[in-house]
Design an enzyme around this catalytic site. Structure first.
Site, PDB file in Angstrom:
ATOM      1  N   CYS A   5       3.067 -29.629 -31.272  1.00  0.00           N
ATOM      2  CA  CYS A   5       4.299 -30.380 -30.978  1.00  0.00           C
ATOM      3  C   CYS A   5       4.195 -30.992 -29.582  1.00  0.00           C
ATOM      4  CB  CYS A   5       5.520 -29.464 -31.087  1.00  0.00           C
ATOM      5  SG  CYS A   5       5.933 -28.522 -29.608  1.00  0.00           S
ATOM      6  N   CYS A  45       4.160 -28.542 -26.580  1.00  0.00           N
ATOM      7  CA  CYS A  45       2.920 -27.774 -26.371  1.00  0.00           C
ATOM      8  C   CYS A  45       1.763 -28.664 -25.950  1.00  0.00           C
ATOM      9  CB  CYS A  45       2.572 -27.002 -27.647  1.00  0.00           C
ATOM     10  SG  CYS A  45       3.810 -25.751 -28.022  1.00  0.00           S
ATOM     11  N   CYS A  88       0.008 -24.815 -31.455  1.00  0.00           N
ATOM     12  CA  CYS A  88       1.077 -25.735 -31.878  1.00  0.00           C
ATOM     13  C   CYS A  88       0.773 -27.145 -31.382  1.00  0.00           C
ATOM     14  CB  CYS A  88       2.414 -25.260 -31.300  1.00  0.00           C
ATOM     15  SG  CYS A  88       3.808 -26.339 -31.733  1.00  0.00           S
ATOM     16  N   HIS A 136      10.553 -26.972 -29.651  1.00  0.00           N
ATOM     17  CA  HIS A 136       9.380 -26.218 -30.108  1.00  0.00           C
ATOM     18  C   HIS A 136       9.765 -25.152 -31.143  1.00  0.00           C
ATOM     19  CE1 HIS A 136       5.885 -23.675 -30.367  1.00  0.00           C
ATOM     20  NE2 HIS A 136       6.713 -22.666 -30.171  1.00  0.00           N
ATOM     21  N   ASP A 169      28.786 -25.582 -44.448  1.00  0.00           N
ATOM     22  CA  ASP A 169      29.379 -24.310 -44.817  1.00  0.00           C
ATOM     23  C   ASP A 169      30.879 -24.536 -44.927  1.00  0.00           C
ATOM     24  OD1 ASP A 169      29.109 -20.871 -43.542  1.00  0.00           O
ATOM     25  OD2 ASP A 169      29.730 -21.704 -45.462  1.00  0.00           O
ATOM     26  N   ASP A 223      19.160 -20.746 -43.381  1.00  0.00           N
ATOM     27  CA  ASP A 223      19.650 -21.345 -42.123  1.00  0.00           C
ATOM     28  C   ASP A 223      19.816 -20.234 -41.101  1.00  0.00           C
ATOM     29  OD1 ASP A 223      22.504 -20.384 -43.135  1.00  0.00           O
ATOM     30  OD2 ASP A 223      22.679 -20.955 -41.013  1.00  0.00           O
TER      31      ASP A 223
END
Ligand SMILES: CNc1nc2c(CCNCC3CCCCC3)c3nc(N)[nH]c(=O)c3cc2[nH]1
Ligand SMILES: [Zn+2]
Length: 369
Positions: free
Chosen positions: A306, A309, A304, A335, A92, A266
């Site tokens: 990941c 998890c 999930c 996560h 940015d 974003d």
């Protein structure tokens, strides 16, 4: 060389599937971009980000300009090398941060004078200085230096501000030293006024940019106002170029933005609420600090896959958050980013199968929106 490839337009909504080709790799859109304010996505290593398949991350000109400064960035060979990230980066321009992080500032046609929020030292940022810093940082996608008018600004102020932002956009394009390696996006302003938004699009497309950001939103206006402005603005933008909705967003805003034809997003929410002990899960938000999870030895999100998890329980995460342990913030951040990136992957698949609206309904119903 920067190139946007429009792959498929959704039959039932304004959504589209695309690929953005950059010198550091390909970005599949619609995409969520994790935010890295000070050359780091807080508590995530580059390896973590690759593991969760983050295609692109954000950096910030304002913060990097103040610390470590342009000289160090130059000597490091740019942000990719400095933070050991070899995939795409978007920066940015610093305009928004100057206004949002400092109340002592003076805006003139030339640029913005402000006091550093770190040590109170006085600085001056202009379109030319912002582009010069972004050329040093070396991000693949960079932003024009703009003014983000306050959500409650009146018509006159918003009009003048948008017209100055358009003049600044021309100065940015003229000052840009590396157009072949770094794609400069124009930023559409115009507040909550449809006619000013149309005027901003006209002015920016006349200058011509490889992509367009929609700024001036997610600044406190209602979701309905944001969607109304998107409905009026996105269709005016070129179809063959990416659209980036700045600072958005929560899972509902991501889906509503995709449906209206936005390609890039974003948001600091995912990482910020993680540090405060809240997780985004397929069944909605889970505030792990709550006593209900004291003896809950089940995964954070049963749907999930990941590593958080798969290996840790809600009771353990609650314990870490209660003890204010750094690991708590790190596991919840991992996560929440993984969850949001996976959500966007499901959205891309739904666009491919022309089932985006059905996906949205079922996701909202389970999430409790
Ligand atoms: C949260 N809402 C919101 N954000 C806006 C942002 C910032 C988007 N996020 C950038 C990251 C922030 C953390 C550090 C890394 C970069 C906006 N930026 C610009 N230039 N102009 C806006 O109108 C503009 C408008 C915005 N609205
Ligand atoms: Zn998970």
């Amino acid at each position: 060389m920067f190139r946007y490839e429009l792959i498929k337009e959704d039959k039932h909504t304004g959504a589209r599937l695309g690929k953005i080709h950059t010198n550091h790799g390909v970005i599949n859109t619609p995409i969520f971009m994790p935010v890295g304010t000070q050359a780091t996505v807080k508590s995530m290593t580059s390896e973590d980000l690759k593991e969760m398949d983050a295609n692109i991350i954000l950096g910030n000109t304002y913060h990097l300009y103040l610390r470590p400064g342009q000289e160090i960035m130059e000597k490091a060979g740019g942000l990719h090398k400095f933070m050991n990230w070899d995939r795409p980066i978007l920066t940015d321009s610093g305009g928004f941060q100057v206004f949002s992080l400092n109340d002592l500032r003076k805006i003139t046609e030339e640029g913005v004078e402000f006091c550093s929020h770190l040590d109170g030292s006085r600085h001056f940022m202009s379109p030319e200085k912002s582009i010069d810093m972004q050329n040093t940082i070396g991000a693949d996608i960079i932003m024009c230096f703009d003014e983000c008018a306050p959500a409650d600004a009146d018509y006159e102020y918003t009009k003048k501000s948008m017209e100055m932002t358009t003049r600044w956009a021309k100065r940015c394009k003229d000052a840009h030293k590396r157009p072949d390696d770094q794609a400069l996006f124009g930023i559409v302003q115009g507040g909550m006024y449809e006619d000013l938004r149309a005027e901003s699009v006209r002015g920016l497309t006349e200058i011509d940019f490889p992509g367009y950001s929609i700024g001036g939103l997610s600044v406190g206006e209602s979701k309905d106002t944001m969607y109304r402005i998107l409905d009026a603005t996105v269709p005016l933008l070129p179809k063959d170029k990416p659209r980036y909705l700045m600072g958005v967003g929560s899972v509902d805003a991501l889906l509503e933005g995709v449906i209206r034809g936005v390609d890039m997003f974003d948001c600091v929410l995912q990482t910020r609420i993680a540090r405060n002990g809240t997780a985004m899960t397929s069944q909605g938000k889970v505030v792990v600090r709550n006593a209900t999870y004291k003896e809950d030895f089940t995964p954070l999100d049963p749907e999930c896959d990941c590593f958080v998890c798969r290996n840790y329980t809600r009771a353990y995460l609650r314990h870490l958050v209660k003890c204010n342990e750094i690991l708590g913030a790190r596991l919840l951040t991992y996560h929440n980013l993984y969850f949001t990136l996976k959500l966007m992957e499901k959205v891309r698949n739904a666009i491919m199968e022309d089932s985006l609206l059905a996906f949205k309904e079922s996701f909202f119903q389970k999430y409790g929106i």
